[in-house]
Design an enzyme around this catalytic site. Structure first.
Site, PDB file in Angstrom:
ATOM      1  N   GLY A   1       4.895  -6.014  13.271  1.00 50.46           N
ATOM      2  CA  GLY A   1       4.210  -7.309  13.214  1.00 50.46           C
ATOM      3  C   GLY A   1       4.787  -8.300  12.211  1.00 50.46           C
ATOM      4  N   LEU A   2       3.889  -8.921  11.471  1.00 48.62           N
ATOM      5  CA  LEU A   2       4.304  -9.980  10.543  1.00 48.62           C
ATOM      6  C   LEU A   2       5.111  -9.430   9.376  1.00 48.62           C
TER       7      LEU A   2
ATOM      8  N   PRO B   1      -4.058 -17.402  13.647  1.00 48.49           N
ATOM      9  CA  PRO B   1      -3.547 -16.448  14.629  1.00 48.49           C
ATOM     10  C   PRO B   1      -2.032 -16.518  14.863  1.00 48.49           C
TER      11      PRO B   1
ATOM     12  N   PRO C   1      -2.752 -16.791   6.953  1.00 49.64           N
ATOM     13  CA  PRO C   1      -2.338 -17.179   8.303  1.00 49.64           C
ATOM     14  C   PRO C   1      -3.545 -17.319   9.231  1.00 49.64           C
TER      15      PRO C   1
ATOM     16  N   TYR D   1     -10.539 -16.603   6.674  1.00 47.69           N
ATOM     17  CA  TYR D   1     -11.942 -16.221   6.439  1.00 47.69           C
ATOM     18  C   TYR D   1     -12.132 -15.479   5.104  1.00 47.69           C
TER      19      TYR D   1
ATOM     20  N   ARG E   1      -3.341   3.729   0.269  1.00 49.76           N
ATOM     21  CA  ARG E   1      -4.570   4.208  -0.377  1.00 49.76           C
ATOM     22  C   ARG E   1      -4.287   5.244  -1.460  1.00 49.76           C
TER      23      ARG E   1
ATOM     24  N   PHE F   1     -10.776  -4.384  12.751  1.00 52.40           N
ATOM     25  CA  PHE F   1     -11.227  -4.328  14.148  1.00 52.40           C
ATOM     26  C   PHE F   1     -12.514  -5.111  14.245  1.00 52.40           C
TER      27      PHE F   1
HETATM   28  C1  HXC Z   1     -16.098   0.643  15.135  1.00 48.96           C
HETATM   29  C2  HXC Z   1     -14.443   1.985  14.269  1.00 48.96           C
HETATM   30  C3  HXC Z   1     -13.457   1.327  15.052  1.00 48.96           C
HETATM   31  C4  HXC Z   1     -13.898   0.269  15.923  1.00 48.96           C
HETATM   32  C5  HXC Z   1     -12.467   2.850  13.873  1.00 48.96           C
HETATM   33  N1  HXC Z   1     -13.765   2.913  13.559  1.00 48.96           N
HETATM   34  N2  HXC Z   1     -12.246   1.876  14.774  1.00 48.96           N
HETATM   35  N3  HXC Z   1     -15.732   1.648  14.304  1.00 48.96           N
HETATM   36  N4  HXC Z   1     -15.225  -0.028  15.924  1.00 48.96           N
HETATM   37  N5  HXC Z   1     -13.029  -0.408  16.698  1.00 48.96           N
HETATM   38  C6  HXC Z   1     -14.408   3.856  12.641  1.00 48.96           C
HETATM   39  C7  HXC Z   1     -14.220   5.299  13.091  1.00 48.96           C
HETATM   40  O1  HXC Z   1     -15.197   5.667  14.054  1.00 48.96           O
HETATM   41  C8  HXC Z   1     -14.402   6.056  11.770  1.00 48.96           C
HETATM   42  O2  HXC Z   1     -15.759   6.192  11.417  1.00 48.96           O
HETATM   43  C9  HXC Z   1     -13.804   5.105  10.747  1.00 48.96           C
HETATM   44  O3  HXC Z   1     -13.784   3.809  11.359  1.00 48.96           O
HETATM   45  C10 HXC Z   1     -12.385   5.497  10.366  1.00 48.96           C
HETATM   46  O4  HXC Z   1     -11.618   5.570  11.570  1.00 48.96           O
HETATM   47  P1  HXC Z   1     -10.178   6.246  11.616  1.00 48.96           P
HETATM   48  O5  HXC Z   1      -9.618   6.020  12.977  1.00 48.96           O
HETATM   49  O6  HXC Z   1     -10.246   7.656  11.092  1.00 48.96           O
HETATM   50  O7  HXC Z   1      -9.430   5.359  10.504  1.00 48.96           O
HETATM   51  P2  HXC Z   1      -7.916   5.235  10.146  1.00 48.96           P
HETATM   52  O8  HXC Z   1      -7.080   6.281  10.862  1.00 48.96           O
HETATM   53  O9  HXC Z   1      -7.829   5.110   8.673  1.00 48.96           O
HETATM   54  O10 HXC Z   1      -7.481   3.830  10.845  1.00 48.96           O
HETATM   55  C11 HXC Z   1      -7.789   2.615  10.272  1.00 48.96           C
HETATM   56  C12 HXC Z   1      -8.159   1.579  11.327  1.00 48.96           C
HETATM   57  C13 HXC Z   1      -7.084   1.443  12.420  1.00 48.96           C
HETATM   58  C14 HXC Z   1      -8.384   0.270  10.546  1.00 48.96           C
HETATM   59  C15 HXC Z   1      -9.468   2.006  11.969  1.00 48.96           C
HETATM   60  O11 HXC Z   1      -7.438   0.394  13.337  1.00 48.96           O
HETATM   61  C16 HXC Z   1      -5.723   1.161  11.871  1.00 48.96           C
HETATM   62  O12 HXC Z   1      -4.967   2.080  11.574  1.00 48.96           O
HETATM   63  N6  HXC Z   1      -5.336  -0.120  11.721  1.00 48.96           N
HETATM   64  C17 HXC Z   1      -4.031  -0.521  11.132  1.00 48.96           C
HETATM   65  C18 HXC Z   1      -3.436  -1.735  11.772  1.00 48.96           C
HETATM   66  C19 HXC Z   1      -4.372  -2.907  11.978  1.00 48.96           C
HETATM   67  O13 HXC Z   1      -5.608  -2.772  11.968  1.00 48.96           O
HETATM   68  N7  HXC Z   1      -3.753  -4.066  12.209  1.00 48.96           N
HETATM   69  C20 HXC Z   1      -4.487  -5.294  12.446  1.00 48.96           C
HETATM   70  C21 HXC Z   1      -4.457  -6.188  11.261  1.00 48.96           C
HETATM   71  S1  HXC Z   1      -4.897  -7.742  11.847  1.00 48.96           S
HETATM   72  P3  HXC Z   1     -16.633   7.546  11.714  1.00 48.96           P
HETATM   73  O14 HXC Z   1     -17.931   7.284  11.041  1.00 48.96           O
HETATM   74  O15 HXC Z   1     -16.744   7.601  13.220  1.00 48.96           O
HETATM   75  O16 HXC Z   1     -15.861   8.678  11.139  1.00 48.96           O
HETATM   76  C22 HXC Z   1      -5.700  -8.658  10.747  1.00 48.96           C
HETATM   77  C23 HXC Z   1      -5.870 -10.094  11.216  1.00 48.96           C
HETATM   78  C24 HXC Z   1      -6.905 -10.871  10.534  1.00 48.96           C
HETATM   79  O17 HXC Z   1      -6.088  -8.228   9.702  1.00 48.96           O
HETATM   80  C25 HXC Z   1      -7.101 -12.326  10.976  1.00 48.96           C
HETATM   81  C26 HXC Z   1      -6.805 -12.725  12.359  1.00 48.96           C
HETATM   82  C27 HXC Z   1      -6.904 -14.204  12.635  1.00 48.96           C
HETATM   83  P1  NAP Z   2       0.040  -4.959  12.106  1.00 47.95           P
HETATM   84  O1  NAP Z   2       1.365  -5.046  12.795  1.00 47.95           O
HETATM   85  O2  NAP Z   2      -0.968  -4.025  12.653  1.00 47.95           O
HETATM   86  O3  NAP Z   2       0.307  -4.699  10.575  1.00 47.95           O
HETATM   87  C1  NAP Z   2      -0.452  -3.873   9.752  1.00 47.95           C
HETATM   88  C2  NAP Z   2       0.469  -2.888   9.083  1.00 47.95           C
HETATM   89  O4  NAP Z   2      -0.246  -2.193   8.050  1.00 47.95           O
HETATM   90  C3  NAP Z   2       1.049  -1.846  10.021  1.00 47.95           C
HETATM   91  O5  NAP Z   2       2.456  -1.801   9.886  1.00 47.95           O
HETATM   92  C4  NAP Z   2       0.441  -0.526   9.532  1.00 47.95           C
HETATM   93  O6  NAP Z   2       1.369   0.545   9.701  1.00 47.95           O
HETATM   94  C5  NAP Z   2       0.182  -0.846   8.075  1.00 47.95           C
HETATM   95  N1  NAP Z   2      -0.872  -0.008   7.506  1.00 47.95           N
HETATM   96  C6  NAP Z   2      -2.141   0.166   7.954  1.00 47.95           C
HETATM   97  N2  NAP Z   2      -2.796   1.043   7.200  1.00 47.95           N
HETATM   98  C7  NAP Z   2      -1.932   1.432   6.215  1.00 47.95           C
HETATM   99  C8  NAP Z   2      -2.021   2.328   5.114  1.00 47.95           C
HETATM  100  N3  NAP Z   2      -3.139   3.001   4.863  1.00 47.95           N
HETATM  101  N4  NAP Z   2      -0.937   2.470   4.309  1.00 47.95           N
HETATM  102  C9  NAP Z   2       0.210   1.785   4.564  1.00 47.95           C
HETATM  103  N5  NAP Z   2       0.352   0.930   5.580  1.00 47.95           N
HETATM  104  C10 NAP Z   2      -0.704   0.753   6.413  1.00 47.95           C
HETATM  105  O7  NAP Z   2      -0.677  -6.403  12.105  1.00 47.95           O
HETATM  106  P2  NAP Z   2      -0.180  -7.853  11.660  1.00 47.95           P
HETATM  107  O8  NAP Z   2      -0.860  -8.821  12.545  1.00 47.95           O
HETATM  108  O9  NAP Z   2       1.293  -7.891  11.517  1.00 47.95           O
HETATM  109  O10 NAP Z   2      -0.855  -8.004  10.220  1.00 47.95           O
HETATM  110  C11 NAP Z   2      -0.083  -8.145   9.036  1.00 47.95           C
HETATM  111  C12 NAP Z   2      -0.887  -8.868   7.974  1.00 47.95           C
HETATM  112  O11 NAP Z   2      -1.185 -10.200   8.395  1.00 47.95           O
HETATM  113  C13 NAP Z   2      -2.226  -8.232   7.635  1.00 47.95           C
HETATM  114  O12 NAP Z   2      -2.483  -8.345   6.255  1.00 47.95           O
HETATM  115  C14 NAP Z   2      -3.205  -9.081   8.409  1.00 47.95           C
HETATM  116  O13 NAP Z   2      -4.502  -9.050   7.871  1.00 47.95           O
HETATM  117  C15 NAP Z   2      -2.558 -10.441   8.254  1.00 47.95           C
HETATM  118  N6  NAP Z   2      -2.985 -11.441   9.221  1.00 47.95           N
HETATM  119  C16 NAP Z   2      -2.550 -11.363  10.494  1.00 47.95           C
HETATM  120  C17 NAP Z   2      -2.929 -12.349  11.389  1.00 47.95           C
HETATM  121  C18 NAP Z   2      -2.454 -12.351  12.805  1.00 47.95           C
HETATM  122  O14 NAP Z   2      -2.871 -13.215  13.568  1.00 47.95           O
HETATM  123  N7  NAP Z   2      -1.577 -11.465  13.212  1.00 47.95           N
HETATM  124  C19 NAP Z   2      -3.763 -13.383  10.958  1.00 47.95           C
HETATM  125  C20 NAP Z   2      -4.192 -13.413   9.641  1.00 47.95           C
HETATM  126  C21 NAP Z   2      -3.780 -12.441   8.773  1.00 47.95           C
HETATM  127  P3  NAP Z   2       0.946   2.098   9.901  1.00 47.95           P
HETATM  128  O15 NAP Z   2      -0.070   2.127  10.983  1.00 47.95           O
HETATM  129  O16 NAP Z   2       2.253   2.760  10.226  1.00 47.95           O
HETATM  130  O17 NAP Z   2       0.429   2.562   8.578  1.00 47.95           O
END
Ligand code: HXC
Ligand code: NAP
Length: 287
Positions: A23-24, A195, A193, A152, A72, A102
């Site tokens: 991603g970013l 979207p 940022p 936000y 973490r 999410f």
């Molecule tokens: C409700 C959820 C859920 C969902 C997970 N959980 N996903 N609950 N809705 N969609 C709950 C699970 O049931 C569990 O609780 C707890 O969260 C932990 O879930 P795990 O899957 O074990 O967590 P983990 O493996 O640590 O994964 C973290 C994650 C996952 C955040 C849930 O999505 C992830 O790895 N994300 C990394 C990348 C990411 O999110 N990128 C997007 C960034 S975009 P229980 O109680 O059931 O055990 C961004 C943009 C912002 O930030 C602004 C945009 C304009």
């Molecule tokens: P992304 O590709 O999902 O990036 C998130 C990254 O975080 C992944 O590479 C993931 O890799 C890593 N990550 C998650 N949990 C981690 C952990 N515990 N330890 C180390 N690394 C971890 O999404 P993205 O859109 O590029 O987002 C990048 C940043 O931009 C984020 O801070 C997001 O909040 C911000 N942002 C994005 C948008 C947008 O529109 N895209 C808008 C506003 C802000 P692994 O799963 O391999 O760990």
């Protein structure tokens, strides 16, 4: 969209990008590398990092070190810092980009779900910032921190409440340390940022049919989403010595999105020119 800074603008810098394999983070890292920086990319998935590193090495001129590290874990963060300094001699910059997010009604979340996001976003950022800060203060070198937040962080937002709480904390960290650590030559800034399409964000925030139903471009004054190079240009500037006097700032890059909802009369955009003619006639004095 092309790169903005001159060649070698980041030569001699080693920059860590958390979440740098996708991603970013990947887009910012790519541009840092093209500007001559050495790049350390970290995230949980080693194979994703290796694949990205192989791609990026083709682009050079800097070197790429991929290292699995969960933000973490303070111990894992310290291990990356030690290895990076062994390999490159020093680290000049840190981009706290890793995140988890999410959508969900808040009352449906378990406490573990809340923790999952806060631990990655807020604790992950404080872990990296503290470990890097201690290192820079001890070495008396200074350094540059860039935190990726969202708009936000200051407005708050329903349905992504753990993320809103965590990003607000990261913004507070940015502004607090900009003042406290300035005496050590450490700058702290943030980018907010709007979207920017990425697989990670779109899969979790606009899953399935939501992407079409709530096309983000339609609610942005500029009527489009961001291009990755636009963000990379801003990030490279904030990581470079060209921005040496910018400290404690959060730069919004969202096409005007968050202000669209904030301005009291912005909804009058829906009034057509014909309706404006009628309204104008109504308010002009007769005779
Ligand atoms: C409700 C959820 C859920 C969902 C997970 N959980 N996903 N609950 N809705 N969609 C709950 C699970 O049931 C569990 O609780 C707890 O969260 C932990 O879930 P795990 O899957 O074990 O967590 P983990 O493996 O640590 O994964 C973290 C994650 C996952 C955040 C849930 O999505 C992830 O790895 N994300 C990394 C990348 C990411 O999110 N990128 C997007 C960034 S975009 P229980 O109680 O059931 O055990 C961004 C943009 C912002 O930030 C602004 C945009 C304009
Ligand atoms: P992304 O590709 O999902 O990036 C998130 C990254 O975080 C992944 O590479 C993931 O890799 C890593 N990550 C998650 N949990 C981690 C952990 N515990 N330890 C180390 N690394 C971890 O999404 P993205 O859109 O590029 O987002 C990048 C940043 O931009 C984020 O801070 C997001 O909040 C911000 N942002 C994005 C948008 C947008 O529109 N895209 C808008 C506003 C802000 P692994 O799963 O391999 O760990």
């Amino acid at each position: 969209m092309s790169g903005m800074l001159k060649n070698n603008a980041l030569k001699g810098h080693t920059i860590v990008v958390t979440g740098g394999g996708t991603g970013l983070g990947k887009s910012m890292g790519t541009y840092f590398l093209q500007l001559g920086a050495n790049l350390v990319i970290t995230s949980r998935k080693h194979e994703v990092l290796e694949k990205t590193a192989t791609e990026l090495r083709e682009l050079g001129p800097g070197e790429v070190l991929p290292m699995a590290c969960d933000v973490r874990s303070y111990e894992q963060v310290e291990a990356v810092i030690t290895k990076s300094i062994d390999q490159f001699g020093s680290i000049e910059g840190l981009v706290n980009n890793a995140a988890g997010n999410f959508i969900s009604p808040t009352e449906r979340l378990s406490s573990r779900a809340f923790d999952a996001v806060i631990d990655i976003v807020l604790k992950g950022t404080t872990n990296w910032t503290l470990a890097m800060g201690k290192n820079w203060i001890k070495a008396k070198t200074g350094g540059t921190i860039l935190n990726i937040v969202t708009t936000y962080a200051w407005t708050g937002s329903g349905y992504v409440v753990p993320s809103a709480c965590a990003k607000a904390g990261v913004l507070a960290l940015t502004r607090s340390l900009a003042v406290e650590w300035a005496k050590y030559g450490i700058r702290s800034n943030a980018i907010a940022p709007g979207p920017f399409p990425t697989e990670g964000a779109w899969n979790r925030l606009l899953p399935g049919a939501l992407a079409k139903q709530f096309d983000p471009a339609t609610k942005i004054p500029l009527k489009r989403v961001g291009e990755h190079q636009e963000l990379a240009n801003l990030a490279a500037y904030l990581m470079s010595p060209f921005s040496a006097y910018i400290n404690g700032e959060v730069v919004t890059i969202d096409g005007g999105e968050w202000l669209q909802g904030a301005g009291e009369f912005n909804h009058l955009e829906q009034i057509t020119p014909e309706m404006w003619d009628v309204l104008e006639a109504m308010r002009k004095p007769k005779g």
